[in-house]
Write a protein that holds these residues in place. Sequence first.
Motif, PDB file in Angstrom:
ATOM      1  N   ALA A   1       0.840  -1.193   0.000  1.00 24.12           N
ATOM      2  CA  ALA A   1       0.000   0.000   0.000  1.00 24.12           C
ATOM      3  C   ALA A   1       0.875   1.243   0.000  1.00 24.12           C
ATOM      4  CB  ALA A   1      -0.890  -0.026   1.229  1.00 24.12           C
ATOM      5  N   ASP A   2       0.583   2.187  -0.878  1.00 21.67           N
ATOM      6  CA  ASP A   2       1.447   3.344  -1.035  1.00 21.67           C
ATOM      7  C   ASP A   2       1.317   4.335   0.106  1.00 21.67           C
ATOM      8  OD1 ASP A   2       2.720   2.545  -3.252  1.00 21.67           O
ATOM      9  OD2 ASP A   2       1.319   3.478  -4.666  1.00 21.67           O
ATOM     10  N   ASP A   3       0.143   4.371   0.703  1.00 21.31           N
ATOM     11  CA  ASP A   3      -0.058   5.373   1.747  1.00 21.31           C
ATOM     12  C   ASP A   3       0.577   4.972   3.077  1.00 21.31           C
ATOM     13  OD1 ASP A   3      -1.848   3.292   1.685  1.00 21.31           O
ATOM     14  OD2 ASP A   3      -3.304   4.341   2.935  1.00 21.31           O
ATOM     15  N   ALA A   4       0.941   3.688   3.210  1.00 21.42           N
ATOM     16  CA  ALA A   4       1.543   3.245   4.461  1.00 21.42           C
ATOM     17  C   ALA A   4       2.942   3.848   4.600  1.00 21.42           C
ATOM     18  CB  ALA A   4       1.644   1.725   4.482  1.00 21.42           C
ATOM     19  N   PRO A   5       3.354   4.154   5.829  1.00 16.64           N
ATOM     20  CA  PRO A   5       4.712   4.677   6.003  1.00 16.64           C
ATOM     21  C   PRO A   5       5.737   3.600   5.697  1.00 16.64           C
ATOM     22  CG  PRO A   5       3.712   4.228   8.122  1.00 16.64           C
ATOM     23  CD  PRO A   5       2.648   4.010   7.103  1.00 16.64           C
ATOM     24  N   LEU A   6       6.975   4.028   5.485  1.00 11.68           N
ATOM     25  CA  LEU A   6       8.023   3.067   5.163  1.00 11.68           C
ATOM     26  C   LEU A   6       8.211   2.080   6.306  1.00 11.68           C
ATOM     27  CD1 LEU A   6      10.430   2.473   3.148  1.00 11.68           C
ATOM     28  CD2 LEU A   6      11.814   3.604   4.862  1.00 11.68           C
ATOM     29  N   LEU A   7       8.237   2.626   7.505  1.00 12.28           N
ATOM     30  CA  LEU A   7       8.450   1.758   8.663  1.00 12.28           C
ATOM     31  C   LEU A   7       7.484   2.159   9.767  1.00 12.28           C
ATOM     32  CD1 LEU A   7      10.509  -0.422   9.824  1.00 12.28           C
ATOM     33  CD2 LEU A   7      11.511   1.505  11.013  1.00 12.28           C
ATOM     34  N   GLU A   8       6.842   1.182  10.322  1.00 10.29           N
ATOM     35  CA  GLU A   8       6.002   1.464  11.480  1.00 10.29           C
ATOM     36  C   GLU A   8       6.318   0.436  12.553  1.00 10.29           C
ATOM     37  OE1 GLU A   8       1.874   1.798  10.665  1.00 10.29           O
ATOM     38  OE2 GLU A   8       1.462   2.665  12.638  1.00 10.29           O
ATOM     39  N   VAL A   9       6.573   0.917  13.741  1.00  7.66           N
ATOM     40  CA  VAL A   9       6.918   0.046  14.850  1.00  7.66           C
ATOM     41  C   VAL A   9       5.854   0.224  15.909  1.00  7.66           C
ATOM     42  CG1 VAL A   9       8.621  -0.411  16.631  1.00  7.66           C
ATOM     43  CG2 VAL A   9       9.372   0.216  14.359  1.00  7.66           C
ATOM     44  N   LYS A  10       5.297  -0.903  16.351  1.00  6.88           N
ATOM     45  CA  LYS A  10       4.239  -0.822  17.358  1.00  6.88           C
ATOM     46  C   LYS A  10       4.633  -1.649  18.565  1.00  6.88           C
ATOM     47  CE  LYS A  10       0.198  -0.020  14.474  1.00  6.88           C
ATOM     48  NZ  LYS A  10      -0.856  -0.729  13.751  1.00  6.88           N
ATOM     49  N   ASN A  11       4.794  -0.972  19.690  1.00  5.49           N
ATOM     50  CA  ASN A  11       4.980  -1.648  20.972  1.00  5.49           C
ATOM     51  C   ASN A  11       6.112  -2.684  20.931  1.00  5.49           C
ATOM     52  OD1 ASN A  11       4.353  -1.918  23.622  1.00  5.49           O
ATOM     53  ND2 ASN A  11       2.800  -3.496  23.290  1.00  5.49           N
ATOM     54  N   LEU A  12       7.216  -2.310  20.350  1.00  8.33           N
ATOM     55  CA  LEU A  12       8.338  -3.245  20.199  1.00  8.33           C
ATOM     56  C   LEU A  12       8.996  -3.512  21.547  1.00  8.33           C
ATOM     57  CD1 LEU A  12      10.098  -4.654  17.950  1.00  8.33           C
ATOM     58  CD2 LEU A  12      11.633  -2.724  18.216  1.00  8.33           C
ATOM     59  N   LYS A  13       9.260  -4.795  21.808  1.00  6.74           N
ATOM     60  CA  LYS A  13       9.899  -5.147  23.079  1.00  6.74           C
ATOM     61  C   LYS A  13      11.051  -6.101  22.828  1.00  6.74           C
ATOM     62  CE  LYS A  13       5.917  -4.589  26.035  1.00  6.74           C
ATOM     63  NZ  LYS A  13       4.828  -5.258  26.719  1.00  6.74           N
ATOM     64  N   LYS A  14      12.110  -5.905  23.563  1.00  5.60           N
ATOM     65  CA  LYS A  14      13.212  -6.871  23.527  1.00  5.60           C
ATOM     66  C   LYS A  14      13.701  -7.064  24.955  1.00  5.60           C
ATOM     67  CE  LYS A  14      16.497  -9.489  22.518  1.00  5.60           C
ATOM     68  NZ  LYS A  14      16.218 -10.867  22.156  1.00  5.60           N
ATOM     69  N   TYR A  15      13.496  -8.248  25.476  1.00  8.23           N
ATOM     70  CA  TYR A  15      13.979  -8.563  26.823  1.00  8.23           C
ATOM     71  C   TYR A  15      15.124  -9.551  26.688  1.00  8.23           C
ATOM     72  CZ  TYR A  15       9.480  -6.760  28.552  1.00  8.23           C
ATOM     73  OH  TYR A  15       8.400  -5.991  28.831  1.00  8.23           O
ATOM     74  N   PHE A  16      16.179  -9.316  27.410  1.00 10.45           N
ATOM     75  CA  PHE A  16      17.250 -10.306  27.482  1.00 10.45           C
ATOM     76  C   PHE A  16      17.082 -11.073  28.783  1.00 10.45           C
ATOM     77  CE2 PHE A  16      19.125  -6.984  24.828  1.00 10.45           C
ATOM     78  CZ  PHE A  16      19.572  -7.741  23.772  1.00 10.45           C
TER      79      PHE A  16
END
Lengths: 364, 438
Positions: free
Chosen positions: A11-26
């Motif tokens: 879809a062209d209207d979507a942004p290049l990158l979208e990050v939602k609620n990203l989590k990284k636990y070690f």
Amino acid sequence: MSEIAERTQAADDAPLLEVKNLKKYFVVGKSFFGKPNAFLKAVDGISFRLEKGKTLGIVGESGCGKSTMGRTILRLYDQTDGEVYFHGRKISDLSNRAFDKLRPNMQMIFQDPYASLSPRLTVGEIIGESALQHKLITKSEYRDYVLGVMKTCGLQPHYFERYPHEFSGGQRQRICIARALALKPELVVCDEPVSALDVSIQAQIINMLKELRASLGLTYIFISHDLSVVKHISDDVGVMYLGSMVEYGSKERVFDHTLHPYTRALFSAVPVPNPHVKMNRILLKGDIPSPVNPPKGCKFHTRCENCMEVCEHVPPVYKEVESGHFCACHLYNTAEENAAFAEQIALERAALASAEKNGHVAQA
Amino acid sequence: MAKTENEKKHYISRSESKRISKENSKAIRYYEKRKKRKVAPEEYTTEMKDEKNVVEFDDLHTYFFSDAGTVKAVNGVSFSIPAGSTVGVVGESGCGKSVTSLSLMQLVQAPSGQIVGGSIRFRASLFKRDARGRKIPVYETETNESGETVFKLDAKGKKVVKKNALGGNVYEMEDRVVDIAKMPAEAMRSIRGREISMIFQEPMTSLNPVFTIGNQLDEVGYLHIEGITKQQVKEHSIEMLRLVGIADPEGVYKKFPHELSGGMRQRVMIAIALLCNPKLIVADEPTTALDVTIQAQILDLLREIKKKINGSIMLITHDLGVVAEMADYVVVMYAGKVIETGTAEDIFDHPLHPYTIGLQKSKPTVDAEVDSLYCIPGFVPNPINMPNYCYFRDRCERCREQCSGEYPAFVQVTETHSVACYLYREKNAAPEKEEKDV
């Protein structure tokens, strides 16, 4: 090239990158039976949108999870939770093999140009290896292609057969940039690309990154702890503290209408090369707390000069305070929210008091 | 591919490399011998040019005898540090700013690195020595019944040595101006750490990982304060940790370096440097490895401490912002030479040397918005074969015919401001006609 077009079709209207609620636990501790029971929350719920051709600057102290965030988006680390959309297509649940097809679109420039180049490969091999691997070029095109990329990055053709140890820091960083650009990426994550370089070399690299952005239509996530560099190159700025985004907005808004007390303290700590400017500095007390055991409530309340009672108990909500300007701070709560939080604290207190009472009864 | 001109220049033939190593070993042997010999203190005693200065560098040369040739890391550096002031030394990496400070401490990496010429004059208060080279203690006195002043005696009938506030013995001292460049290594030990102390760049690597913080602090106390007891050293160390703003000094005293954060380690380094109340603190990039917020704390601490001990600071950094904030005087170095000196206002408001101007323009600032940053073209010349004209000529946009002549001499532009460049004339503040574009 048709393959690339195919890959990025969405879809062209979507942004290049979208990050939602990203989590990284070690995982830092395990129980006797091997079940993880202690986590280092390096990235704890980050959301943002990045339009094509824009640059997002990420600032924060060391250990706040800036680099981890960049690496998690590129799947150099497996994410714990959250969603990442690239051109509107969800990429966070792709299998590794499917993701490999996307990798040429997202590249990374690493921090230390002395450590991130293989000493056993020539410059030509370093730059061309990945393009060959991803079948962007054939072996017969290899040399011309690499020389073309080297030219864009200001590297002379006779460097092709030299080894990384023969170059200075600035030249090495150019090789790193050329390696990333050889795959014709759309998104480049720059993880402190200039912090290991001298001032005059820094200027060269920053200028080159800006020129490349204009000519190739690149999108950057620019991670740095140097606020002046971030201000110079970014369109949007995100400020991170202990794994969370505390403020996010356009560069002008974040720098001129700063909302979060941490951002204010961070900006006031930058030394200005002008002996006449005597700044009224907001000195933060103490160090950044350990991310393994972050403070309860707002993570920043231990060092905050505007700390209120609610900060010690309830974590603030990351929300849009003004249009396009996000902030996570109790200073910008509405009246209803304040009432709700007060209730929550009262309930907590009551629970604590009753628990204490029960404890006394049990002891007695 | 054919070898380019540049590559040919770096190539050393076998006979040539043999010649270089032969010359190197000869030079190194000479300088090492000179450091170890025993000399009378009179030989390295000199006079200060200006009584107000603590340190005067005068035409200092420090060379490294490497296998590829002699690297002139410091090549004729002259500047002075007035008492009670902060002098900032700025320059890019490899310009010799760290080697200048290491020469001052006599800590240049030997045997390849040697102070070859020039002098570093330092006003030191040294122990007075008797004919046999021993320190002369000051004894406690008391007034006896008949009103005479006599030495106090202990139970065994020995004279009691006077103690200072810390509990150390008091010896007779004398003020003397010494030339550190000519001092033998043995004599330097009474100055290093006691009169001049150093804060190193990386607190992560400059603390010993196998000893506790307390151990490393106490070591300095034992070495430099004679007659002090274990308990007193410990108390003093903890006091110093408290002075540098560590919240729990007793706890930190028992910890190992790896248990502390970067900012805390740098505080410990500062505590070690302060232990003997030095006259001069050399801070070699004290905040480069730290975050901005921690950097602000450490700079604040350094400023406070300078006031408290009433000493001077030589601050070495590549960050112009830090220099502008801390320094009273600024020394700009390029390729082993000082190219511009002046007060902070001189350097930041009216920079003269094209390199200083370029350096300031190439740094993005938070206040100003520019489209593209200025970058100084070209590279620093190869330190082994330095040209005999101005080292900055090939990168300079304002170079003239004169610049191909010999290296420009220092020009005193105003009372405090001087620059090594042909663009300027004596006592003439404005450049001849070219407009400075800022």
